[in-house]
Design an enzyme around this catalytic site. Structure first.
Site, PDB file in Angstrom:
ATOM      1  N   SER A   1       0.864  -1.186   0.000  1.00 33.89           N
ATOM      2  CA  SER A   1       0.000   0.000   0.000  1.00 33.89           C
ATOM      3  C   SER A   1       0.895   1.228   0.000  1.00 33.89           C
ATOM      4  O   SER A   1       2.069   1.143   0.390  1.00 33.89           O
ATOM      5  CB  SER A   1      -0.848   0.002   1.274  1.00 33.89           C
ATOM      6  OG  SER A   1      -1.479   1.254   1.470  1.00 33.89           O
TER       7      SER A   1
ATOM      8  N   TYR B   1      -2.081   0.346  10.758  1.00 34.54           N
ATOM      9  CA  TYR B   1      -2.060  -0.132   9.367  1.00 34.54           C
ATOM     10  C   TYR B   1      -0.735   0.215   8.685  1.00 34.54           C
ATOM     11  O   TYR B   1      -0.130  -0.634   8.027  1.00 34.54           O
ATOM     12  CB  TYR B   1      -3.246   0.469   8.614  1.00 34.54           C
ATOM     13  CG  TYR B   1      -3.372  -0.004   7.187  1.00 34.54           C
ATOM     14  CD1 TYR B   1      -3.593  -1.344   6.894  1.00 34.54           C
ATOM     15  CD2 TYR B   1      -3.274   0.893   6.124  1.00 34.54           C
ATOM     16  CE1 TYR B   1      -3.709  -1.783   5.578  1.00 34.54           C
ATOM     17  CE2 TYR B   1      -3.407   0.465   4.808  1.00 34.54           C
ATOM     18  CZ  TYR B   1      -3.613  -0.865   4.545  1.00 34.54           C
ATOM     19  OH  TYR B   1      -3.723  -1.300   3.249  1.00 34.54           O
TER      20      TYR B   1
HETATM   21  C1  8X3 Z   1      -4.986   1.616   1.312  1.00 31.26           C
HETATM   22  C2  8X3 Z   1      -4.487   2.965   1.016  1.00 31.26           C
HETATM   23  O1  8X3 Z   1      -4.199   5.346   1.805  1.00 31.26           O
HETATM   24  O2  8X3 Z   1      -5.948   4.058   2.871  1.00 31.26           O
HETATM   25  O3  8X3 Z   1      -3.988   0.679   1.416  1.00 31.26           O
HETATM   26  O4  8X3 Z   1      -3.651   3.606   3.368  1.00 31.26           O
HETATM   27  S1  8X3 Z   1      -4.577   4.025   2.327  1.00 31.26           S
END
Ligand code: 8X3
Length: 245
Positions: free
Chosen positions: A132, A145
């Protein structure tokens, strides 16, 4: 049996994984689709003459059984993963962090380890990992994340060096905003919150990302695309996008 090369796609029941399975089948691969929702994988497999297998990347036994059912493979697309929550570190939910590290990082590790011998034995192996833009920089409220995606990216990028001399290519795909059920999962099924993420923007689609993965997968064996970052035109980075009002 099939004389097509075998591609394995994790998280293949929906979104980028499902679109990738279809795109790779169009490019001539026999695709093995793995996900917890094996019924959805089976529907796609029936349409693309592929194979559906149950896979929970957070469960070591599931990964072992999955790999044991795949005698040969030349391409692995590590796509399973996701986000849960969007909170400041001060309010971080430990269970959500655990889930993100378990699926994105340990899940990728498990599947990669399990299939690496087959990929090497194919004589022309390939690992594509969908990380990502969250693997490029921090963004506010996203540390669980972005942390998991950075760790997953390090696993993948480290293999690029460790596998030098082996017949295995490695490509990291780093998407920005893609409209899938990613945000629905992140916001625990809150459809309004999820829709707001893409408000005023034409986001990428799962097919846009799948096209790029299929492009990479069909380059000649000596060509290694190391990293591909793709975002909608309206998105500069994870923190900055232009929205039509
Ligand atoms: C998803 C993109 O910008 O929400 O992996 O992290 S973001």
């Amino acid at each position: 049996m099939t004389d097509r090369p075998t591609a394995v796609v994790t998280g293949a029941s929906s979104g980028i994984g499902a679109a990738t399975a279809r795109a790779l089948a169009r490019s001539g691969f026999h695709v093995v689709l793995g996900a917890r929702r094996v019924d959805l994988c089976a529907e796609i497999a029936a349409q693309i003459d592929g194979t559906a297998l149950r896979l929970d990347v957070t469960d070591a036994e599931s990964v072992t059984a999955f790999a044991a059912a795949i005698p040969q493979a030349s391409l692995l697309v590590n796509n399973a993963g996701g986000a849960k929550g969007l909170e400041p570190v001060a309010d971080a939910d430990e269970d959500a962090w655990r889930w993100m590290f378990e699926t994105n990082v340990i899940g990728t590790l498990r599947v990669t380890k399990a299939l690496l011998p087959a990929l090497i034995a194919s004589g022309d192996g390939y690992i594509i990992t969908v990380t990502s833009i969250a693997a490029l920089e921090p963004y506010d409220n996203g540390a669980g994340y972005t942390g998991a995606k950075h760790a997953q990216a390090m696993l993948h990028r480290t293999l690029r060096g460790e596998l030098l001399g082996q017949p295995v290519r490695l490509t990291e795909i780093l998407p920005g905003m893609v409209e899938t059920d990613f945000s629905l999962v992140r916001f625990d099924g809150d459809a309004e919150k999820a829709a707001n993420v893409y408000k005023g923007i034409t986001p990428l689609t799962a097919d846009d990302v799948a096209d790029v993965i299929a492009f990479a997968a069909t380059r000649p064996s000596h060509v290694n695309l190391d990293q591909i970052v793709l975002k909608p035109r309206a998105q500069a980075n994870a923190m900055r996008a232009y929205r039509e009002s």
